[in-house]
Design a protein around this motif. Structure first.
Motif, PDB file in Angstrom:
ATOM      1  N   PRO A   5       0.804  -1.239   0.000  1.00  0.00           N
ATOM      2  CA  PRO A   5       0.000   0.000   0.000  1.00  0.00           C
ATOM      3  C   PRO A   5       0.833   1.284   0.000  1.00  0.00           C
ATOM      4  N   LYS A   6       1.951   1.303   0.735  1.00  0.00           N
ATOM      5  CA  LYS A   6       2.714   2.555   0.838  1.00  0.00           C
ATOM      6  C   LYS A   6       3.457   2.904  -0.449  1.00  0.00           C
ATOM      7  N   TYR A   7       3.547   1.956  -1.374  1.00  0.00           N
ATOM      8  CA  TYR A   7       4.235   2.237  -2.637  1.00  0.00           C
ATOM      9  C   TYR A   7       3.281   2.215  -3.833  1.00  0.00           C
ATOM     10  N   LYS A   8       1.982   2.272  -3.555  1.00  0.00           N
ATOM     11  CA  LYS A   8       1.008   2.160  -4.647  1.00  0.00           C
ATOM     12  C   LYS A   8       1.128   3.309  -5.649  1.00  0.00           C
ATOM     13  N   ASN A   9       1.600   4.470  -5.195  1.00  0.00           N
ATOM     14  CA  ASN A   9       1.754   5.600  -6.113  1.00  0.00           C
ATOM     15  C   ASN A   9       2.871   5.379  -7.128  1.00  0.00           C
ATOM     16  N   TYR A  10       3.721   4.400  -6.867  1.00  0.00           N
ATOM     17  CA  TYR A  10       4.799   4.082  -7.806  1.00  0.00           C
ATOM     18  C   TYR A  10       4.384   2.966  -8.775  1.00  0.00           C
ATOM     19  N   ASN A  11       3.263   2.330  -8.486  1.00  0.00           N
ATOM     20  CA  ASN A  11       2.817   1.219  -9.324  1.00  0.00           C
ATOM     21  C   ASN A  11       1.975   1.729 -10.490  1.00  0.00           C
ATOM     22  N   THR A  12       2.605   2.522 -11.343  1.00  0.00           N
ATOM     23  CA  THR A  12       1.946   3.128 -12.501  1.00  0.00           C
ATOM     24  C   THR A  12       2.758   2.828 -13.754  1.00  0.00           C
ATOM     25  N   TRP A  13       2.126   2.982 -14.908  1.00  0.00           N
ATOM     26  CA  TRP A  13       2.840   2.733 -16.165  1.00  0.00           C
ATOM     27  C   TRP A  13       4.051   3.638 -16.278  1.00  0.00           C
ATOM     28  N   HIS A  14       3.906   4.866 -15.777  1.00  0.00           N
ATOM     29  CA  HIS A  14       4.976   5.846 -15.900  1.00  0.00           C
ATOM     30  C   HIS A  14       6.216   5.433 -15.110  1.00  0.00           C
ATOM     31  N   HIS A  15       6.045   5.085 -13.838  1.00  0.00           N
ATOM     32  CA  HIS A  15       7.180   4.689 -13.013  1.00  0.00           C
ATOM     33  C   HIS A  15       7.778   3.367 -13.494  1.00  0.00           C
TER      34      HIS A  15
ATOM     35  N   ASP B 177       1.298  -5.250 -15.166  1.00  0.00           N
ATOM     36  CA  ASP B 177      -0.105  -5.278 -15.599  1.00  0.00           C
ATOM     37  C   ASP B 177      -0.871  -4.182 -14.872  1.00  0.00           C
ATOM     38  N   VAL B 178      -0.606  -2.945 -15.268  1.00  0.00           N
ATOM     39  CA  VAL B 178      -1.273  -1.788 -14.658  1.00  0.00           C
ATOM     40  C   VAL B 178      -1.919  -0.962 -15.761  1.00  0.00           C
ATOM     41  N   ASP B 179      -2.805  -0.053 -15.368  1.00  0.00           N
ATOM     42  CA  ASP B 179      -3.457   0.815 -16.351  1.00  0.00           C
ATOM     43  C   ASP B 179      -2.414   1.566 -17.167  1.00  0.00           C
ATOM     44  N   GLY B 180      -2.522   1.467 -18.468  1.00  0.00           N
ATOM     45  CA  GLY B 180      -1.623   2.199 -19.353  1.00  0.00           C
ATOM     46  C   GLY B 180      -0.427   1.391 -19.834  1.00  0.00           C
ATOM     47  N   SER B 181      -0.138   0.268 -19.190  1.00  0.00           N
ATOM     48  CA  SER B 181       1.054  -0.490 -19.589  1.00  0.00           C
ATOM     49  C   SER B 181       0.899  -1.107 -20.980  1.00  0.00           C
ATOM     50  N   ASP B 182      -0.313  -1.517 -21.328  1.00  0.00           N
ATOM     51  CA  ASP B 182      -0.530  -2.081 -22.664  1.00  0.00           C
ATOM     52  C   ASP B 182      -0.371  -1.014 -23.743  1.00  0.00           C
TER      53      ASP B 182
ATOM     54  N   HIS C  12       3.134   1.125 -28.251  1.00  0.00           N
ATOM     55  CA  HIS C  12       4.064   2.104 -28.831  1.00  0.00           C
ATOM     56  C   HIS C  12       5.478   1.535 -28.983  1.00  0.00           C
ATOM     57  N   LEU C  13       5.793   0.496 -28.212  1.00  0.00           N
ATOM     58  CA  LEU C  13       7.126  -0.122 -28.290  1.00  0.00           C
ATOM     59  C   LEU C  13       7.141  -1.336 -29.213  1.00  0.00           C
TER      60      LEU C  13
ATOM     61  N   VAL D 290       9.002   7.718 -26.766  1.00  0.00           N
ATOM     62  CA  VAL D 290       7.668   7.206 -26.435  1.00  0.00           C
ATOM     63  C   VAL D 290       7.205   7.758 -25.091  1.00  0.00           C
ATOM     64  N   LEU D 291       8.094   7.782 -24.122  1.00  0.00           N
ATOM     65  CA  LEU D 291       7.739   8.333 -22.806  1.00  0.00           C
ATOM     66  C   LEU D 291       7.326   9.795 -22.916  1.00  0.00           C
ATOM     67  N   ALA D 292       8.112  10.576 -23.638  1.00  0.00           N
ATOM     68  CA  ALA D 292       7.804  11.999 -23.798  1.00  0.00           C
ATOM     69  C   ALA D 292       6.460  12.191 -24.497  1.00  0.00           C
TER      70      ALA D 292
END
Length: 349
Positions: free
Chosen positions: A166-176, A294-299, A304-305, A332-334
């Motif tokens: 839970p304390k690292y959920k903000n890092y569990n994103t497609w961006h990070h 497998d997070v929102d946006g990873s697909d 793009h890759l 792609v990130l930009a």
């Protein structure tokens, strides 16, 4: 006598000014955010490298220490206090330890028969110090011992377990997660263009083995930790490599690493054709796929890759370089960040 106040007529242009100003301010804010973000993505790498190298070769800075210290000698390493074993591989055993109130990692050779591998890894560690590599704090060749910085998250094998906390959920994103993939490709690029020449990451016969060679830092970056199997490729001198002396199997390794003569011919190391650093390129899509998770946006990132990852699976001579892959990842990130900010801006309007 009753006074009548007549409303002042408002010019339609004046009514439009506040909304127009608001839109202009939003556009300005978006551009500022985008510039700041892209500046962090492209420039932070250089800044991190500068921070890592504030100490000259042969010295280090750790924790709250203000001054650079010389790599610890055999005598100085006697001050290190082992706490508990935290890992063991074929070549070395690793202990969580303490030195001057700092947590450190103390590695020791497991069996004398592998001392050449251990000392080779130490030489690589000394020569390749950079933001991409675990920080060396000291060593004692006669005791086959190495002291490095400690990273509590451990190897990349622990990534999903850590990000699910839970304390690292903000890092569990497609961006990070994508940033971790960029870190990984940056390391491969560094090894292929190292101060020593083109080095190949040979401890990579399956996904788990690859992930065990890298550490996840507390600020969510990837660094390489295990440098025991980094043979040198020198194409101009006709020097290619083989990863080990045993037959490799499976779909994870590059096709050129497989025995090419069929089951009818027993494997023989001396008959195995050598290869080059393009074996590392073959494996990048599979490792990035794990890192993206497998997070929102990873697909969407995978979409793009797709083309660059498809190119990684071509014949060795047709595969892109690590630099080309890294450039593509950053573009792609930009692009995805730009689209995200624009969508959020539209929602604001």
């Amino acid at each position: 006598m009753e006074k009548k106040f007549h409303g002042v007529k408002t010019d339609p242009v004046q009514k439009l000014i506040p909304p127009v100003l608001f839109v202009l301010l939003v556009i300005l804010l978006v551009n500022m955010l985008l510039y700041q973000y892209l500046n962090n993505v492209y420039v932070a790498y250089g800044q991190a490298d500068a921070e890592h190298n504030l100490c000259p070769q042969g010295k280090f800075r750790l924790g709250t220490l203000k001054n650079c210290s010389l790599w610890l000698s055999c005598q100085a390493m006697k001050e290190v206090r082992k706490l508990k074993r935290i890992g063991e591989g074929a070549v070395k055993r690793v202990f969580l330890s303490e030195w001057k109130e700092n947590k450190v990692a103390f590695s020791q050779l497991t069996v004398l028969q592998l001392q050449e591998d251990f000392l080779y890894g130490l030489q690589m560690l000394k020569s390749l110090q950079s933001k991409h590599v675990i920080k060396l704090l000291g060593y004692c060749e006669e005791d086959f011992a190495v002291l490095t910085e400690y990273h509590p998250f451990g190897s990349l094998k622990n990534l999903n377990e850590i990000l699910n906390l839970p304390k690292y959920k903000n890092y569990n994103t497609w961006h990070h997660r994508f940033m971790l993939a960029i870190d990984y490709v940056s390391i491969i690029h560094y090894l292929h263009n190292s101060p020593l020449g083109t080095l190949v990451m040979c401890d990579s016969n399956d996904l788990d083995k690859v992930l065990s060679q890298y550490l996840l830092t507390s600020d969510f970056h990837v660094i390489v930790n295990d440098l025991d199997a980094l043979p040198l490729v020198n194409k101009s001198a006709g020097k290619l490599i083989r990863c080990g002396h045993r037959e490799l199997q499976g779909e994870f390794v590059a096709p050129e690493q497989l025995w090419p003569y069929g089951k009818e011919v027993p494997f023989e190391d001396s008959l195995m054709p050598p290869y080059d650093e393009m074996t590392d390129i073959w494996k990048i899509p599979d490792i990035s796929n794990f890192l993206l998770g497998d997070v929102d946006g990873s697909d969407l990132v995978r979409f793009h890759l797709f083309d660059i990852h498809l190119a990684c699976k071509k014949h060795p001579a047709e595969r892109p370089s690590a630099q080309m892959i890294l450039d593509t990842y950053k573009k792609v990130l930009a692009s995805l960040v730009r689209k995200t900010i624009i969508l959020r801006t539209k929602d604001m309007l």
